[in-house]
Design a protein around this motif. Structure first.
Motif, PDB file in Angstrom:
ATOM      1  N   PRO A   1       0.824  -1.217   0.000  1.00  8.71           N
ATOM      2  CA  PRO A   1       0.000   0.000   0.000  1.00  8.71           C
ATOM      3  C   PRO A   1       0.858   1.267   0.000  1.00  8.71           C
ATOM      4  CG  PRO A   1      -0.732  -1.542   1.708  1.00  8.71           C
ATOM      5  CD  PRO A   1       0.543  -2.077   1.162  1.00  8.71           C
ATOM      6  N   ASN A   2       0.436   2.272  -0.754  1.00 11.75           N
ATOM      7  CA  ASN A   2       1.275   3.460  -0.915  1.00 11.75           C
ATOM      8  C   ASN A   2       1.287   4.378   0.311  1.00 11.75           C
ATOM      9  OD1 ASN A   2      -1.243   4.573  -1.165  1.00 11.75           O
ATOM     10  ND2 ASN A   2      -0.803   5.729  -3.045  1.00 11.75           N
ATOM     11  N   ASP A   3       0.492   4.045   1.343  1.00  7.13           N
ATOM     12  CA  ASP A   3       0.554   4.845   2.573  1.00  7.13           C
ATOM     13  C   ASP A   3       1.403   4.161   3.655  1.00  7.13           C
ATOM     14  OD1 ASP A   3      -1.177   2.763   3.012  1.00  7.13           O
ATOM     15  OD2 ASP A   3      -2.760   3.955   3.953  1.00  7.13           O
ATOM     16  N   THR A   4       2.193   3.152   3.240  1.00  6.65           N
ATOM     17  CA  THR A   4       3.048   2.415   4.192  1.00  6.65           C
ATOM     18  C   THR A   4       4.183   3.303   4.702  1.00  6.65           C
ATOM     19  OG1 THR A   4       2.566   0.323   3.085  1.00  6.65           O
ATOM     20  CG2 THR A   4       4.575   0.409   4.418  1.00  6.65           C
TER      21      THR A   4
ATOM     22  N   LEU B   1       6.347   4.386  -2.869  1.00  8.35           N
ATOM     23  CA  LEU B   1       5.958   4.487  -1.458  1.00  8.35           C
ATOM     24  C   LEU B   1       6.387   5.862  -0.934  1.00  8.35           C
ATOM     25  CD1 LEU B   1       7.128   0.916  -0.376  1.00  8.35           C
ATOM     26  CD2 LEU B   1       4.818   1.634  -1.053  1.00  8.35           C
ATOM     27  N   PRO B   2       5.559   6.874  -1.168  1.00  7.70           N
ATOM     28  CA  PRO B   2       6.013   8.258  -0.934  1.00  7.70           C
ATOM     29  C   PRO B   2       6.148   8.664   0.526  1.00  7.70           C
ATOM     30  CG  PRO B   2       3.728   8.237  -1.669  1.00  7.70           C
ATOM     31  CD  PRO B   2       4.213   6.830  -1.746  1.00  7.70           C
ATOM     32  N   VAL B   3       5.652   7.849   1.463  1.00  9.84           N
ATOM     33  CA  VAL B   3       5.778   8.230   2.876  1.00  9.84           C
ATOM     34  C   VAL B   3       6.572   7.200   3.689  1.00  9.84           C
ATOM     35  CG1 VAL B   3       3.713   9.691   2.900  1.00  9.84           C
ATOM     36  CG2 VAL B   3       3.475   7.249   3.402  1.00  9.84           C
ATOM     37  N   LEU B   4       7.355   6.383   2.989  1.00 10.83           N
ATOM     38  CA  LEU B   4       8.111   5.330   3.686  1.00 10.83           C
ATOM     39  C   LEU B   4       9.218   5.925   4.568  1.00 10.83           C
ATOM     40  CD1 LEU B   4       8.263   2.223   3.893  1.00 10.83           C
ATOM     41  CD2 LEU B   4      10.058   2.301   2.162  1.00 10.83           C
TER      42      LEU B   4
HETATM   43  C1  LIG Z   1      -2.052   6.429  -2.932  1.00 14.72           C
HETATM   44  O1  LIG Z   1      -2.691   6.222  -4.195  1.00 14.72           O
HETATM   45  C2  LIG Z   1      -3.973   6.773  -4.268  1.00 14.72           C
HETATM   46  C3  LIG Z   1      -4.569   6.339  -5.590  1.00 14.72           C
HETATM   47  O2  LIG Z   1      -3.653   6.384  -6.619  1.00 14.72           O
HETATM   48  C4  LIG Z   1      -3.883   8.294  -4.134  1.00 14.72           C
HETATM   49  O3  LIG Z   1      -5.170   8.891  -4.201  1.00 14.72           O
HETATM   50  C5  LIG Z   1      -3.257   8.618  -2.767  1.00 14.72           C
HETATM   51  O4  LIG Z   1      -3.060  10.021  -2.651  1.00 14.72           O
HETATM   52  C6  LIG Z   1      -1.934   7.927  -2.634  1.00 14.72           C
HETATM   53  N1  LIG Z   1      -1.440   8.099  -1.285  1.00 14.72           N
HETATM   54  C7  LIG Z   1      -0.245   8.607  -1.006  1.00 14.72           C
HETATM   55  C8  LIG Z   1       0.139   8.668   0.440  1.00 14.72           C
HETATM   56  O5  LIG Z   1       0.508   8.996  -1.877  1.00 14.72           O
END
Ligand SMILES: *[C@@H]1O[C@H](CO)[C@@H](O)[C@H](O)[C@H]1NC(C)=O
Ligand SMILES: *[C@@H]1O[C@H](CO)[C@@H](O)[C@H](O)[C@H]1NC(C)=O
Length: 270
Positions: free
Chosen positions: A73-76, A97-100
């Motif tokens: 998940p990208n909020d990991t 993973l922009p907040v890893l």
């Molecule tokens: C994760 O991906 C979703 C859908 O692509 C996006 O709306 C959300 O902002 C992203 N979360 C982060 C923390 O980047």
């Protein structure tokens, strides 16, 4: 020859059959995978999402992974990939993973890291654990721009110039410095030794800039020493000569009157 679904009335039947076959296939898959039907959104097997101290955590410890899994998940914020069979980390493996903040890759079989393995984590990553792997070296660029504390213990390090340069770019996790020990691929006299004390007293980038600078310094020192020795030798010689010259008249003064005087004075003197 006409195909079974070529006529309009029969068109729905094969589609329905196809759907039921598809259903049967998924049913078989469900049975085959022990009830956990894999879908793109579900975490890879052996992995799970957790909330730890209010931080989204993804745990894949001891999951038998041989590559970095997809579907994280990208909020990991914390990612545990420790105790798997990861052998390498490709370029940009975590850039989605922009907040890893924390990444644990310890106890794998990592022998190779891409120079861009941690690309995209410059702003967020704080802790990186690479301990207990098979790393002999790390590309010099791998940690550039990262504000991390890294654990590099228990790897068979080459203990060369590259490692010296890499260590200038990171902070080591507290107490992990003594765990950086030279492995079998290192220079024979370094094998089994702790790296940090070595790097402190020895410039290992011998063939590079540092070494060239050092040999220039040595040459300069030798030249200056040579000149100094010459000057000292000349001074000693000069002083010696002066002493000879100042002594000579003193010697000659008593001799001259002795020669000029008659032997009687000499006899009285005796
Ligand atoms: C994760 O991906 C979703 C859908 O692509 C996006 O709306 C959300 O902002 C992203 N979360 C982060 C923390 O980047
Ligand atoms: C560093 O790694 C070693 C070996 O895996 C481990 O024992 C130690 O606790 C780690 N230290 C830190 C500060 O992470």
């Amino acid at each position: 020859m006409a195909l079974p679904w070529s006529s309009t009335p029969e068109q729905c039947q094969p589609v329905a059959m196809l759907q039921s076959a598809d259903h049967l296939l998924s049913l078989l898959l469900v049975i085959g995978t022990g009830g956990s039907m894999p879908s793109p959104q579900a975490p890879p097997q052996g992995c799970y999402v957790a909330e730890e101290a209010g931080e989204r955590t993804f745990r894949c410890s001891q999951a038998g992974l041989s590559s970095v899994p997809t579907g994280i998940p990208n909020d990991t914020r914390k990612l545990y990939l420790d105790a798997n069979q990861l052998a390498s980390v490709p370029a940009g493996a975590f850039q989605h993973l922009p907040v890893l903040e924390e990444l644990d890759l310890s106890h794998n079989i990592l022998a190779h890291l891409s120079g861009a393995a941690f690309q995209g984590l410059e702003g967020t990553l704080r802790h990186l654990d690479l301990s207990a792997n098979q790393l002999a070296s790390v590309p010099v660029g791998a940690f550039v721009g990262l504000q991390i504390q890294v654990n590099l213990s228990s790897n068979p390090w080459h203990c060369d110039c590259a490692l010296q340069e890499v260590l200038r770019q990171v902070r080591l996790a507290p107490g992990t410095g003594t765990g950086i020990v030279c492995g079998p691929g290192a220079r024979p006299d370094l094998v089994g030794q702790e790296f940090l004390p070595l790097a402190g007293e020895e410039e290992l980038c011998g063939a590079g800039r540092g070494g060239a600078r050092r040999s220039t310094d040595v040459a300069l020192l030798v030249t200056m020493g040579g000149w100094l020795a010459l000057v000292v030798a000349y001074l000693v010689h000069y002083m010696w000569q002066n002493r000879e010259e100042t002594r000579r008249p003193l010697k000659q003064v008593p001799v001259l009157p002795m020669c000029s005087k008659d032997p009687s004075t000499l006899s009285t003197a005796v």
